[in-house]
Design an enzyme around this catalytic site. Structure first.
Site, PDB file in Angstrom:
ATOM      1  N   LYS A 275      28.054 -50.486  -3.594  1.00  0.00           N
ATOM      2  CA  LYS A 275      28.370 -51.816  -3.067  1.00  0.00           C
ATOM      3  C   LYS A 275      29.506 -52.482  -3.850  1.00  0.00           C
ATOM      4  CE  LYS A 275      25.744 -55.901  -1.627  1.00  0.00           C
ATOM      5  NZ  LYS A 275      24.381 -56.426  -1.599  1.00  0.00           N
TER       6      LYS A 275
ATOM      7  N   ASP B 290      20.471 -66.134  -6.527  1.00  0.00           N
ATOM      8  CA  ASP B 290      20.312 -64.720  -6.171  1.00  0.00           C
ATOM      9  C   ASP B 290      21.121 -63.845  -7.120  1.00  0.00           C
ATOM     10  OD1 ASP B 290      20.235 -62.224  -5.023  1.00  0.00           O
ATOM     11  OD2 ASP B 290      20.876 -62.851  -3.033  1.00  0.00           O
TER      12      ASP B 290
ATOM     13  N   GLU C 192      23.011 -63.171   1.969  1.00  0.00           N
ATOM     14  CA  GLU C 192      21.726 -62.867   1.326  1.00  0.00           C
ATOM     15  C   GLU C 192      20.917 -64.110   0.935  1.00  0.00           C
ATOM     16  OE1 GLU C 192      23.068 -60.075  -1.601  1.00  0.00           O
ATOM     17  OE2 GLU C 192      23.415 -58.565  -0.065  1.00  0.00           O
TER      18      GLU C 192
ATOM     19  N   ASP D 168      18.532 -55.064   3.991  1.00  0.00           N
ATOM     20  CA  ASP D 168      19.158 -55.595   2.786  1.00  0.00           C
ATOM     21  C   ASP D 168      19.823 -54.406   2.101  1.00  0.00           C
ATOM     22  OD1 ASP D 168      19.802 -56.473   0.258  1.00  0.00           O
ATOM     23  OD2 ASP D 168      17.739 -56.945  -0.343  1.00  0.00           O
TER      24      ASP D 168
END
Lengths: 214, 622
Positions: free
Chosen positions: B84, B205, B183, B23
């Site tokens: 990211k 999420d 994800e 992850d």
């Protein structure tokens, strides 16, 4: 669900009849056979369809054919699994939607909706379409939720009725030749359905939030 | 009817080494694998499961994780956090948030973001690759086995460019990227794998930088994504900034008043304050402003008022996802919370209120995604057949047509893999070429969508307008990455592109980076592990030795002796040839010296903020 094509297996070259897309001798995945999405899924070419059955069929096939099942296999088999999976997904998208399903059936018999903006659209329908579009634009402009919901309901009813009628006729007359007049009538219905579909699509885009809960 | 797929294809993965799941998060990254019974488990680093997604380029070294985090306060512009957010983006895309970031950028070619850090130039892909490489090394050290394959997770709402950038980072880190996995889908897998209750679940999420909502139907081991939506630029970082802006406003200041070091420290303080406000009703924030230190109180109520609009934005995406799936709220059987930001009480409360049911939190929101990725890696390499993921694409894909209008070829929420074919004709007599502009997004005009790339089909035979027919095929693979080909039907003339975003890295650049990273790959694996462990051990002993000499004053009675005893044992292990012994002792030393290191850290940071000369501090940090 034996495949229609009987060419030998690409992998082992033996011409044994196949079962479930896999070679009965060496087990290699075979290319999807030619034919319509109905043929591919082993379903009769018909408008009437049990959607739950369709979904289950696709799920079961996906279990066998999804690229995840072939991650460790040869490049050729991985490509084939990609082709099969795309086809399965396309089948879900097209056959799972009444308008697309009917369009496919009629296309198989050479009947397609008139292109938008073409001369093939009956003037009366064209006129009505423009008025309905204007009505929708006004209701959006004036922000009238009640009116918008009513327009949506009315259009959905109209589309459902026309789909049911045309679908039933198509199924009932599937096995015989269609006359030029019949094809013409079907083309008009399909053109009207196409308009209904794009109207509802626009409604969803612009006013879809009105149906949200909370 | 079937779309035939041709062209080169990578060789099939042969599972020799480990296949793991990673992850790769905005704030933290987590690695996981499965055991012999297919059960997933997290592989922790020396400081636990969460590895800070931070890379520092300091003194010619690349440091990753907690080590890098320690450097952030002293070298704000050489330490890249939340990289990211920059993956697959151009400088223009992130202009709006630069005010909050202490980085320096080099004007790159083609709009690629290039950080200037530690005297070198690095792209977001390289920074992410450094994180992945460090995780790979850590896993190899722990498990004593080489890592070969990886499943890396991405936010479901990542576009093509962001996915390609992530895949490139994985390759650059020396791993075979088996699959990019969304994800929320990964979290659903970790949650649903050992349950036999079928039905619709919603995965909410909210991470450090991204928000995803996915609705899935679970039926007999098949995880079918019905719809997905979200915002690839909304997360806990925004909460931190909202809180910082609030505190600064109360102190009569703004972010513009802070230099990079102060800004970094202020953001860290804001994050800490936010986390504390999950339990406390009020916290005091210490801000180091140009005019001196200021204490500001922030209450939970104030924070909640500031972040409420952000959470409301996530609920808007939930409504859209429900609509796209054709699902009513009452049909949602369970709600799963994922991502560290769902620890916020207001998030929990608003999500529970929205769905009308208490969300599940028995799967650790920080670990669920990595566990799911490990399950998928296992499925792909060991042929596990009781599980199947059916995912969708988050955004529509299309082509620009006359007048700058976008014609959608694949619609959002189409099941993957997806293929579609569209036919175009020439609009002028004797037209021999046709330009294609590939776009991603939901808007009607090309200008409002994301440009994925352009390509040209030439050599069309000269024919009257509208006679030549060009067939364009879109192919979206199981990773959600697009391949486009165009073919003139009468001549069979073909042009194809793997759509490389205009601002992405070229294949040559990736190849070059790969070459540069190859020097580590040679040599026997176990030999390399021992060598690396020795180097690491020696580095730590040298730094510790210096610290003990310089900061004797910070030591508690007896502490130096306790630390030295472990250091001596580590020295003996380094002379031996057990990689495991070295590693265990490094960890033990880490534990026993942690309070001392913390004291040094605290002092260094306060010195840095008081404006001491940087070289002095660097020396003290070791």
């Amino acid at each position: 669900m034996a495949s229609t094509a009987q060419s030998p297996c690409w992998n082992c070259g033996r011409g044994d009849p196949r079962q479930d897309f896999f070679c009965a001798v060496c087990g290699a995945l075979q290319p999807p056979p030619d034919g319509s999405l109905f043929v591919y899924l082993g379903l009769p070419a018909a408008y009437a369809l049990d959607i739950a059955h369709l979904r289950q069929l696709i799920r079961e096939r996906s279990r066998l054919l999804h690229p995840d099942r072939f991650a460790a296999k040869s490049p050729r088999e991985r490509r084939l699994s990609l082709e099969h999976s795309m086809l399965l997904n396309e089948a879900g998208r097209v056959l799972g939607d009444p308008f697309r399903r009917l369009s496919l059936l009629l296309k198989m018999r050479g009947v397609e909706a008139a292109e938008s903006g073409s001369a093939g659209i009956p003037p009366a329908l064209l006129m009505e379409m423009m008025e309905l579009r204007e009505e929708l634009a006004d209701a959006i402009q004036d922000n009238q939720p009640g009116r918008l919901l009513e327009l949506d309901r009315a259009m959905r009813q109209r589309m459902d009725r026309l789909l049911a009628d045309t679908g039933a006729w198509t199924d009932a007359n599937w096995t015989r030749e269609w006359s030029a007049e019949e094809k013409d009538r079907l083309r008009r219905s399909l053109t009207e359905l196409k308009f209904c579909d794009s109207y509802l699509h626009e409604w969803d885009q612009r006013a879809g939030h009105l149906k949200d809960e909370g | 009817m079937p779309i035939e797929i041709s062209g080169p294809s990578p060789p099939p993965p042969k599972p020799r080494g480990l296949a793991i799941g990673i992850d790769l998060g905005t704030t933290n990254s987590v690695a996981a694998r499965t055991d012999g019974r297919h059960q997933p488990m997290v592989i922790g680093g020396p400081r636990g499961a969460l590895i800070p997604s931070v890379v520092a380029y300091v003194n010619g070294e690349i440091r990753v994780g907690a080590d890098a985090y320690a450097a952030a306060a002293l070298h704000p512009s050489d330490t890249i956090v939340s990289v990211k957010r920059f993956m697959g983006r151009g400088l223009e895309d992130v202009r709006g948030e630069l005010a909050h970031l202490p980085y320096q950028f080099n004007p790159g070619s083609g709009g690629v973001i290039r950080f200037r850090a530690g005297g070198r130039e690095v792209t977001p892909v390289e920074v992410s690759a450094a994180i992945l490489k460090s995780i790979k090394d850590m896993v190899e050290q722990r498990e004593g086995q080489p890592v070969e394959d990886v499943v890396i997770t991405v936010p479901a709402y990542f576009d093509d460019a962001q996915r390609q950038a992530t895949r490139d980072a994985g390759r650059l880190a020396g791993m075979n990227v088996l699959r990019l996995l969304n994800e929320p889908t990964a979290a659903a897998l970790a949650f649903g794998i050992n349950r036999d209750r079928d039905g619709v679940i919603a995965v909410y999420d909210l991470g450090g930088g991204t928000f995803d909502i996915s609705l899935l139907r679970l039926a007999g081991g098949v995880f079918e994504v019905l719809s997905t939506g979200g915002d690839s630029h909304l997360g806990g970082d925004d909460f931190d900034r909202a809180l910082l802006d609030l505190a600064l406003q109360k102190a009569g200041a703004s972010v513009g008043d802070l230099n990079p070091a102060r800004l970094r420290a202020a953001l860290s303080a804001a994050r800490k304050a936010k986390e504390e406000l999950s339990a406390a009703s009020s916290v005091t924030l210490t801000l180091h402003l140009p005019g001196g230190q200021r204490q500001t109180d922030v209450t939970r109520e104030e924070l909640e008022q500031a972040i409420r609009p952000l959470i409301e934005r996530t609920l808007q995406a939930c409504r859209q996802a429900l609509r796209d799936a054709g699902i009513k709220k009452t049909e949602v059987l369970e709600v799963l919370l994922v991502g560290g930001s769902t620890r916020s009480p207001l998030v929990k409360q608003m999500v529970a209120g929205f769905f009308g049911r208490q969300p599940h939190d028995e799967v650790d929101p920080d670990l669920a995604v990595a566990l799911g990725a490990a399950i998928q890696a296992d499925t792909l390499t060991r042929g596990r057949e009781d599980v199947l993921l059916l995912d969708v694409c988050p955004l529509s894909l299309g082509l620009e047509t006359m007048g700058g209008v976008v014609e959608k070829v694949i619609h959002r929420n189409s099941r993957l893999p997806a293929g579609a074919r569209q036919t175009f004709t020439t609009y002028a007599d004797n037209q021999t070429g046709m330009d294609f502009h590939v776009l991603q997004g939901e808007r009607e005009t090309a200008a409002a969508c994301r440009s994925l790339g352009r390509f040209k089909l030439s050599g069309i035979p000269p024919l009257p307008a509208g006679m030549a027919r060009v067939e364009v095929t879109f192919l979206l693979d199981a990773d959600g990455i697009l391949l486009v080909t165009a073919r003139e039907t009468s001549t069979g003339k073909e042009a194809g592109i793997e759509v490389k975003p205009s601002w992405g890295l070229t294949d040559e650049e990736v190849e070059r980076m790969l070459q540069e990273s190859m020097d580590h790959a040679e040599g026997d694996f176990t030999e390399r592990l021992i060598r690396e462990a020795r180097v690491e051990g020696e580095r730590i002993l040298a730094a510790l030795d210096r610290a003990l000499r310089e900061d004797r004053a910070l030591l508690a009675p007896g502490e130096a002796e306790r630390i030295q005893a472990v250091a001596d044992r580590l020295g003996q292990a380094i002379a031996g040839d057990s990689q495991r012994a070295i590693r265990d002792l490094i960890e033990e030393l880490d534990r026993v010296s942690a309070p001392f290191a913390q004291r040094r850290m605290n002092r260094s940071i306060s010195q840095a903020l008081e404006g001491r000369r940087a070289d002095q501090i660097v020396r003290q940090m070791g």
